[in-house]
Design an enzyme around this catalytic site. Structure first.
Site, PDB file in Angstrom:
ATOM      1  N   HIS A   1     -15.948   2.739 -14.413  1.00 48.16           N
ATOM      2  CA  HIS A   1     -15.736   2.002 -13.167  1.00 48.16           C
ATOM      3  C   HIS A   1     -16.990   1.239 -12.755  1.00 48.16           C
ATOM      4  CE1 HIS A   1     -14.735   1.804  -8.702  1.00 48.16           C
ATOM      5  NE2 HIS A   1     -13.638   1.338  -9.254  1.00 48.16           N
TER       6      HIS A   1
ATOM      7  N   ARG B   1      -5.966   1.301 -13.155  1.00 46.64           N
ATOM      8  CA  ARG B   1      -4.593   1.512 -12.691  1.00 46.64           C
ATOM      9  C   ARG B   1      -3.891   0.208 -12.346  1.00 46.64           C
ATOM     10  NH1 ARG B   1      -4.996   5.346  -8.275  1.00 46.64           N
ATOM     11  NH2 ARG B   1      -5.135   6.948  -9.871  1.00 46.64           N
TER      12      ARG B   1
ATOM     13  N   ARG C   1     -13.588   2.991   5.009  1.00 46.33           N
ATOM     14  CA  ARG C   1     -12.417   2.141   5.226  1.00 46.33           C
ATOM     15  C   ARG C   1     -11.108   2.921   5.221  1.00 46.33           C
ATOM     16  NH1 ARG C   1     -11.333  -1.036   0.255  1.00 46.33           N
ATOM     17  NH2 ARG C   1      -9.778   0.560  -0.167  1.00 46.33           N
TER      18      ARG C   1
ATOM     19  N   HIS D   1     -15.059  -3.451   0.981  1.00 50.89           N
ATOM     20  CA  HIS D   1     -15.123  -2.867  -0.349  1.00 50.89           C
ATOM     21  C   HIS D   1     -16.539  -2.511  -0.783  1.00 50.89           C
ATOM     22  CE1 HIS D   1     -14.323  -2.847  -4.831  1.00 50.89           C
ATOM     23  NE2 HIS D   1     -13.272  -2.186  -4.386  1.00 50.89           N
TER      24      HIS D   1
ATOM     25  N   ARG E   1     -11.417  -4.854 -13.703  1.00 56.39           N
ATOM     26  CA  ARG E   1     -10.343  -5.785 -13.348  1.00 56.39           C
ATOM     27  C   ARG E   1     -10.930  -7.195 -13.381  1.00 56.39           C
ATOM     28  NH1 ARG E   1      -6.541  -2.240 -11.232  1.00 56.39           N
ATOM     29  NH2 ARG E   1      -7.355  -0.562  -9.914  1.00 56.39           N
TER      30      ARG E   1
ATOM     31  N   ASN F   1       0.831  -1.210   0.000  1.00 55.66           N
ATOM     32  CA  ASN F   1       0.000   0.000   0.000  1.00 55.66           C
ATOM     33  C   ASN F   1       0.862   1.255   0.000  1.00 55.66           C
ATOM     34  OD1 ASN F   1      -2.299  -1.564   0.068  1.00 55.66           O
ATOM     35  ND2 ASN F   1      -2.789  -1.131   2.201  1.00 55.66           N
TER      36      ASN F   1
ATOM     37  N   TYR G   1     -12.425  -9.682  -0.749  1.00 50.69           N
ATOM     38  CA  TYR G   1     -13.077  -8.401  -0.493  1.00 50.69           C
ATOM     39  C   TYR G   1     -14.537  -8.636  -0.106  1.00 50.69           C
ATOM     40  CZ  TYR G   1      -9.324  -6.162  -3.315  1.00 50.69           C
ATOM     41  OH  TYR G   1      -8.134  -5.722  -3.834  1.00 50.69           O
TER      42      TYR G   1
END
Length: 692
Positions: A444, A414, A573, A601, A384, A59, A477
């Site tokens: 997205h 990304r 979060r 998530h 993704r 991270n 997640y």
């Protein structure tokens, strides 16, 4: 450091006061302290603690590649301060101090806590001083046979200038004394570790068991002298440079986005540097030489007491079969039915709460569609997907079976840009119509539309989610999925795909809210409705769960709602720039962060609406980029029983957590919750696991 809590204010014009906002970058950094706390928690299985440590390191890498790099960009171009009022220079200084504190805690956790605890559990990650004579001989032979043939050491002199160093690659700077075969005086040399070399070396069973490991960096540092025969190695110091990894493509100026991205990806590993990690014992003059070559100042340097690529130790987790040191395996609920998913969804909406409900239901829905002769078309967004995606295989099968398949692939996801370029090529080769989204707006949204003939009519089935179509993250997640045959929702999704694949104008949707058009305004409208209810003396309540919050207009609306008496609970979060608990402004707002076994998530927004609550799930956080510069979907849960289930499992359950929750204070600090005297301990994620 964050600015101090402001004095009480109430006037609406003061809601723009910078003291009411926490800096986003510092808030994002603070999330990693909460992740690191999991690595220190003795109640967490040992290898899981190692995993949390590595996650905090990964991270931090991404933070420097994206967030810190963006602040440097703002500094270079003189961009105005954020709502918190801090200048880019002040933010960079604060980042250095806070990141240095985080790095210090990470390596203390590694050196003083986890490494000794692993050794006690029979897992050795051996430093050079701990090698036995036999291990030393074996590693020397390994170095000569497996490592040295692929190394290309580079002496630094006028004919060998400082080379390009790849982003986040492992390197050794070597201090030499003596002369080489050509009579050149040695001074400094660089040894770059190719990415083909394993960063963790597992020792054979004959050398103490298969649970002993050695870091590549330790092997390189120990035997580096063999690369410079006849010269004296006076020091060898590992280092790593982190570079700006945000791809910049002027989409208005390119004719082919895929080709432009391919060109950008070639150079990504060599973009401007933002951070230098270097061994703690490296002499200052050598560090200064490196900083000068990377164009960095001293506040970009971090001295490391351990491997500079500590996140690579995560490989030990994967290599070891030690169930006693990991979380107990979970068996998610699987939708069991003698019917097909279409028949089930035709009667009632289906709600899945991942990872507690298996993602296999979503995959099965697409597989059914691929082979069902009544299915005419499939449309899907992919942000993704992961490697060897079953969803991608099902879409290819559908195209080969004659279905009309359209997939919106977001090339700019990304760090997945290269994978998505390859994915787009595969789909196109199979006859799938691939769309790259909208210029200037990342797609997205997570949505799937299936058009099926049933009798004389066409019926639409949709899947909408808060997470990606990625089977791996669906196990790690928490996310929500809705499968529905509701005609209004289906028509809205149909219109959205028309908008994405064609050049359709802005369309009016009946059920869904959409970024960048109606979601932001829809949120403000609902917050203001709760504000009016409170002003009228009626019950007013907002509960929202998301990954991050920084959109200033939404925050001002929440402040105004709090001033009116609306009770607001936010489960955020990561980064949160809203400052709760400020007298007269946000004293009715509570903010908490949950960090546990699974990455939180799911995005859920709940508005009390005077006893007729509205509940939405979404792909969007309350970030400026999600609400104003992306294509996002926010969908209502129309089935009251499903809405109550989400409220119970995803909202109230998390508000009751007193073990994995951290409450944000007015001064920007997070305090970990503890059960009150006489209060039973409650972990939201554990409660959901126990309900399986």
């Amino acid at each position: 450091m964050n600015p101090p809590s402001p004095a009480p204010v109430a006037a609406p014009e003061l809601l723009r006061d910078p003291a009411l906002y926490i800096n986003r970058e510092l808030s994002q950094l603070d999330f990693n302290f909460r992740v690191l706390a999991q690595a220190k928690d003795e109640q967490v299985p040992l290898l899981e603690r190692l995993r949390f440590l590595c996650i905090s390191c990964t991270n931090l890498d991404e933070f420097f590649e994206i967030r810190a790099a963006a602040v440097r960009h703002a500094q270079e171009f003189g961009l105005p301060p954020a709502p918190d009022g801090m200048s880019p220079q002040a933010i960079l200084s604060a980042i250095h101090d806070r990141a240095a504190e985080l790095v210090d805690q990470q390596y203390r956790c590694w050196n003083e806590v986890l490494r000794p605890a692993l050794a006690e559990a029979g897992v050795g990650i051996l430093a050079q001083k701990a090698w036995t004579a036999r291990q030393h001989r074996w590693l020397r032979a390994y170095f000569r046979n497996e490592i040295m043939p692929v190394l290309s050491p580079l002496g630094l002199d006028p004919s060998h200038p400082f080379p390009k160093i790849l982003n986040k690659s492992l390197n050794i700077v070597v201090v030499l004394k003596g002369t080489d075969a050509f009579g050149r005086a040695g001074h400094l040399a660089l040894v770059r570790a190719p990415r083909s070399l394993p960063r963790i070396i597992q020792l054979p069973e004959s050398l103490g068991g298969p649970q002993n490991f050695v870091l590549l960096s330790a092997v390189l540092s120990t035997f580096v002298d063999e690369l410079f025969p006849g010269m004296e190695v006076q020091g060898a110091y590992q280092f790593r440079v982190t570079r700006n990894s945000e791809l910049v493509v002027d989409e208005e100026e390119v004719e082919n986005l895929a080709l432009a991205l391919r060109d950008e990806l070639v150079d990504r590993g060599y973009r401007p540097a933002v951070r230098l990690e270097i061994a703690h014992d490296c002499p200052k003059p050598i560090m200064q030489t490196l900083l000068q070559n990377f164009g960095l100042s001293e506040n970009a340097a971090y001295r490391i007491n351990g491997p500079v690529n500590l996140n690579r130790v995560i490989q030990v987790y994967d290599l070891l079969q030690r169930p006693d040191l990991k979380y107990p395996p979970m068996s998610p609920r699987v939708l069991k039915t003698s019917e097909g998913i279409f028949e089930l969804a035709a009667r009632n909406d289906i709600l899945l709460h991942h990872p507690f409900d298996s993602f296999s239901t979503v995959l099965e829905l697409i597989r059914e569609a691929a082979v069902d002769p009544n299915v005419l078309a499939i449309k899907q967004t992919l942000y993704r997907t992961g490697k060897d995606s079953g969803i991608v295989e099902a879409l290819i099968l559908a195209a080969r079976n004659g279905k009309d398949v359209t997939v919106v692939v977001e090339l700019r996801a990304r760090f997945d840009e290269e994978a998505n370029l390859g994915l787009a090529d595969r789909l196109q080769d199979a006859g799938v119509q691939v769309v790259y989204g909208v210029v200037g707006y990342k797609t997205h949204a997570k949505m799937l539309l299936i058009v099926r003939r049933e009798g004389r009519k066409l019926r639409r089935y949709v899947h909408l989610g808060t997470g990606n179509y990625h089977s791996g993250t669906a196990r790690a997640y928490t996310d929500l999925s809705l499968i529905s045959a509701d005609p209004d929702i289906g028509n809205d999704v149909h219109l959205l795909f028309q908008q994405l694949s064609g050049l359709a104008p802005k369309m009016k949707l009946k059920c869904l809210l959409q970024s960048p058009f109606t979601l932001h305004a829809g949120l403000i409208k609902r917050i203001e409705r709760e504000t009016r209810l409170a002003q009228e003396g009626k019950p007013a309540r907002i509960i929202a769960k998301m990954n991050a919050l920084n959109e200033a207009q939404v925050i001002r609306a929440l402040y105004a709602a709090s001033q009116a008496g609306v009770q607001i609970d936010l489960i955020v979060r990561g980064a949160c720039t809203l400052r709760p608990g400020v007298e007269g402004v946000s004293d009715n707002i509570r903010v908490r962060s949950i960090v546990g076994r699974f990455l939180e998530h799911s995005r859920v927004y709940w508005f009390g609406n005077n006893g007729a609550p509205e509940l939405y799930c979404a792909s969007a956080d309350w970030l400026e980029r999600n609400l104003l510069r992306r294509v996002e979907t926010c969908f209502p849960i129309l089935d009251s029983d499903l809405a109550k289930r989400i409220y119970r499992e995803v909202l109230q359950n998390y508000l009751d957590d007193n073990l994995n929750a951290w409450d944000l204070q007015a001064d920007g600090r997070y305090l970990q919750c503890q059960p009150a005297p006489g209060q039973p301990p409650h972990s939201a994620q554990q409660a959901l696991l126990e309900a399986l």
